[in-house]
Design a protein around this motif. Sequence first.
Motif, mmCIF file in Angstrom:
data_model
loop_
_atom_site.group_PDB
_atom_site.id
_atom_site.type_symbol
_atom_site.label_atom_id
_atom_site.label_comp_id
_atom_site.label_asym_id
_atom_site.label_seq_id
_atom_site.Cartn_x
_atom_site.Cartn_y
_atom_site.Cartn_z
ATOM 1 N N VAL A 47 0.836 -1.198 0.000
ATOM 2 C CA VAL A 47 0.000 0.000 0.000
ATOM 3 C C VAL A 47 0.877 1.257 0.000
ATOM 4 N N ALA A 97 2.156 1.676 -3.433
ATOM 5 C CA ALA A 97 1.083 2.132 -4.308
ATOM 6 C C ALA A 97 0.811 3.621 -4.108
ATOM 7 N N PHE A 98 0.885 4.102 -2.856
ATOM 8 C CA PHE A 98 0.741 5.539 -2.611
ATOM 9 C C PHE A 98 1.819 6.311 -3.344
ATOM 10 N N THR A 126 4.309 9.185 3.672
ATOM 11 C CA THR A 126 3.467 8.231 4.394
ATOM 12 C C THR A 126 4.114 7.937 5.739
ATOM 13 N N ASP A 175 -4.300 4.264 1.796
ATOM 14 C CA ASP A 175 -4.857 3.706 0.560
ATOM 15 C C ASP A 175 -6.041 4.525 0.043
ATOM 16 N N ARG A 176 -6.461 5.551 0.806
ATOM 17 C CA ARG A 176 -7.617 6.347 0.407
ATOM 18 C C ARG A 176 -7.228 7.689 -0.204
ATOM 19 N N PRO A 212 -7.400 7.216 -4.758
ATOM 20 C CA PRO A 212 -7.359 5.809 -5.208
ATOM 21 C C PRO A 212 -7.599 5.659 -6.704
ATOM 22 N N PRO A 241 -6.170 -0.934 -6.815
ATOM 23 C CA PRO A 241 -6.128 -1.288 -5.394
ATOM 24 C C PRO A 241 -5.171 -2.442 -5.137
ATOM 25 N N VAL A 242 -4.599 -2.456 -3.945
ATOM 26 C CA VAL A 242 -3.712 -3.538 -3.521
ATOM 27 C C VAL A 242 -4.560 -4.652 -2.939
ATOM 28 N N GLN A 293 -6.164 -4.698 0.832
ATOM 29 C CA GLN A 293 -6.176 -3.396 1.503
ATOM 30 C C GLN A 293 -7.521 -3.076 2.143
ATOM 31 N N ASP A 294 -8.559 -3.759 1.737
ATOM 32 C CA ASP A 294 -9.878 -3.512 2.325
ATOM 33 C C ASP A 294 -10.166 -4.393 3.541
ATOM 34 N N MET A 311 -6.149 0.330 7.004
ATOM 35 C CA MET A 311 -4.695 0.259 6.934
ATOM 36 C C MET A 311 -4.084 1.192 7.988
#
Length: 276
Positions: free
Chosen positions: A62, A65-66, A197, A248-249, A252, A257-258, A261-262, A266
């Motif tokens: 995550v 991904a950010f 992050t 992750d929000r 997005p 999405p990873v 992650q839901d 996170m």
Amino acid sequence: MTVRPTDKIDKTDKTHEIDTSRPHPARMYDWYLGGKDNHPVDEEMGRQMLALDPRVPVMARVNRAFMHRATRWLTEHGVRQFLDIGTGIPTEPNLHQVAQGIAPDARVVYCDNDPIVLAHSAALLRGTPEGATEYLRADVREPDAVIEGARAVLDFTRPVALSLVALLHFVPDEDGAHELVDGLLSQLPTGSYLMMTHATADFTPEESTAAVEKLTAAGITLALRSRTGFARFFDGLDLVEPGVAVVDRWHPELGDPVPGQDDGVMPGYGAVGRKP
């Protein structure tokens, strides 16, 4: 010092020795991401972290991904220069690949103080001919040295995006974490950005306390900050919408999405802010 692919690492230089007797955050991060540049001691500590929260590898992805989404947003909004401190072991796609994929003339300086990152620096330096991709061996705790080295590649009369992804939770307040960020930003021109992050204990207090204890015993400092503590790093900056967000929000729509992650919130925050 700037390291190019043709440079040789002096095997007698003790500053380049890699200590495999204790876990290291960069190598643990590599293990979480499924990499091979880690050692049994890193895997062992990584498995202890997974026993506390099985989502740790998801959180590592995550964070990556950010970085991809924030780099994409910044490049699409005209930023062409990036200073990435706490680079870590190369994991594709790297920041320069995202930025130069949108703007081939983007210039990226990676900065890390870890010998294992130095050993793999050649993997970071395959950029576009129109742009520049360089590696600087320096420590975030020496911001003047970081800026001095970056000036050889970046034009400090133009905006620079400062990337501090998953780094400052290893720098406690008593080491002046907020002052370090202020010192770096003070040397960047108007229109520059901070992308960052940070891990938090806000959502998993018991697991986080246990993780801090285990890592401290292994010689790794972990300073988990609250949302308020994280937001302090952006004091004086204009936050990009949606402001400080669970990592992750943050925009997005700019990436896929990873997986996983839901599965609960996170335990980390992300944000991007512009220097006015």
